[in-house]
Design a protein around this motif. Sequence first.
Motif, PDB file in Angstrom:
ATOM      1  N   VAL A 299      22.294  19.155  31.232  1.00  0.00           N
ATOM      2  CA  VAL A 299      23.255  18.733  30.204  1.00  0.00           C
ATOM      3  C   VAL A 299      23.577  19.909  29.280  1.00  0.00           C
ATOM      4  CG1 VAL A 299      23.628  17.232  28.215  1.00  0.00           C
ATOM      5  CG2 VAL A 299      22.573  16.312  30.292  1.00  0.00           C
ATOM      6  N   LEU A 300      22.548  20.645  28.873  1.00  0.00           N
ATOM      7  CA  LEU A 300      22.767  21.802  28.009  1.00  0.00           C
ATOM      8  C   LEU A 300      23.620  22.853  28.710  1.00  0.00           C
ATOM      9  CD1 LEU A 300      19.205  22.202  26.435  1.00  0.00           C
ATOM     10  CD2 LEU A 300      21.274  21.362  25.308  1.00  0.00           C
ATOM     11  N   ASP A 301      23.375  23.066  29.981  1.00  0.00           N
ATOM     12  CA  ASP A 301      24.169  24.015  30.764  1.00  0.00           C
ATOM     13  C   ASP A 301      25.650  23.642  30.708  1.00  0.00           C
ATOM     14  OD1 ASP A 301      24.740  26.072  32.809  1.00  0.00           O
ATOM     15  OD2 ASP A 301      25.018  24.364  34.146  1.00  0.00           O
ATOM     16  N   GLN A 302      25.946  22.378  30.897  1.00  0.00           N
ATOM     17  CA  GLN A 302      27.342  21.931  30.864  1.00  0.00           C
ATOM     18  C   GLN A 302      27.949  22.101  29.478  1.00  0.00           C
ATOM     19  OE1 GLN A 302      28.653  17.634  31.479  1.00  0.00           O
ATOM     20  NE2 GLN A 302      29.196  18.552  33.451  1.00  0.00           N
ATOM     21  N   TRP A 303      27.209  21.749  28.458  1.00  0.00           N
ATOM     22  CA  TRP A 303      27.725  21.893  27.086  1.00  0.00           C
ATOM     23  C   TRP A 303      27.952  23.361  26.729  1.00  0.00           C
ATOM     24  CZ3 TRP A 303      24.171  17.960  24.011  1.00  0.00           C
ATOM     25  CH2 TRP A 303      24.638  16.658  24.261  1.00  0.00           C
ATOM     26  N   ILE A 304      27.028  24.224  27.117  1.00  0.00           N
ATOM     27  CA  ILE A 304      27.180  25.654  26.818  1.00  0.00           C
ATOM     28  C   ILE A 304      28.403  26.213  27.527  1.00  0.00           C
ATOM     29  CG2 ILE A 304      26.156  27.923  27.228  1.00  0.00           C
ATOM     30  CD1 ILE A 304      23.408  26.612  26.667  1.00  0.00           C
ATOM     31  N   GLN A 305      28.610  25.809  28.784  1.00  0.00           N
ATOM     32  CA  GLN A 305      29.780  26.279  29.527  1.00  0.00           C
ATOM     33  C   GLN A 305      31.068  25.755  28.894  1.00  0.00           C
ATOM     34  OE1 GLN A 305      29.383  28.518  31.814  1.00  0.00           O
ATOM     35  NE2 GLN A 305      27.164  28.318  31.922  1.00  0.00           N
ATOM     36  N   ASN A 306      31.054  24.516  28.445  1.00  0.00           N
ATOM     37  CA  ASN A 306      32.270  23.899  27.895  1.00  0.00           C
ATOM     38  C   ASN A 306      32.622  24.407  26.500  1.00  0.00           C
ATOM     39  OD1 ASN A 306      32.568  22.364  30.194  1.00  0.00           O
ATOM     40  ND2 ASN A 306      31.762  20.485  29.310  1.00  0.00           N
ATOM     41  N   TYR A 307      31.600  24.665  25.672  1.00  0.00           N
ATOM     42  CA  TYR A 307      31.870  24.966  24.265  1.00  0.00           C
ATOM     43  C   TYR A 307      31.498  26.380  23.845  1.00  0.00           C
ATOM     44  CZ  TYR A 307      32.525  19.978  24.328  1.00  0.00           C
ATOM     45  OH  TYR A 307      32.968  18.713  24.654  1.00  0.00           O
TER      46      TYR A 307
END
Length: 308
Positions: free
Chosen positions: A257-265
């Motif tokens: 989940v953190l990986d996705q958030w870091i990539q998105n934001y």
Amino acid sequence: MVSDPLGPLRKLVQSGTRTSGRLLALVAAGSMVCAVSFLLLSAGRSDTDRAKERPSLLELLDDVGRTTEGASETLPKESPPEAPRALAWTSPLARQCSGIDQAIQKRLKTKKARLASLRQSIAIDKSNYGKRYRRDPWKRPLDPSPRVVILHETVFSMNSAINTFQTHHPRDEDQVSYHTLIGLNGQIVDLVSPIDRAFGAGYSAFLGEWAATNPKFKGSVNNFALHLSLETPEDGQNDRSKHSGYTAAQYDALALVLDQWIQNYGFSPAAITTHEHVDLGGERSDPRSFNWSELQKRLAALGLLCSS
């Protein structure tokens, strides 16, 4: 009483039945020339084409509502709260480009490929979340971009937390939510869209920054934070300072989940912190027994800790 800018249109809708007879009479008394011209112009055009050109009443109501957004309002009598003193935050996560755990990397790669199927979205009550603000009550600009992650724990079971979020809370002080929950078995449950504001931390700040969005309360990080909570193990459903900790499946899901958030934001892993750290009231200690080295291994395996 607050005036209703949509009142005239609402009355028009409500009186539609009563006025229909008068409207028909006016049409019948209209000019035959106009009627013939209308029929000629309409020839060859489908009902669908005409419907596309004609806005629905709901769209008209929507348009009027939009024109009232941002209308000038009386500024609060209260003075804006001063920003709190910045508390230093040194991330436990370290730069790592080598020494990657290959077993973890392989496992996360497999889970990442089917991440969408591992996630579940559940709707919660609208009283427990809101929109991110671009201006505070004193009309000062706010940056609502998600740029810090606050880690929490549920204290009780995940089902208990979800039931709480699905319960209507009319009082501001009772409203609560996280963007995402992660169960002991690694189940990922999304509750609030990241574009919206979850009510995960009350009186709080990160590196001296908060956003005051309600003149009745001091500021919080909610307007620019993402909140993620881990389900507490059974032996942690008490007031002890520690418990047995979180499962490997939870750390796997957390990293993904953190990986996705870091990539998105685009924020740094150093902006991942805890509820205990941002809480200005000194009442929060979650997530208890969190193992930063377990998160370190997983974020390194995902290539998130190798930037200069």
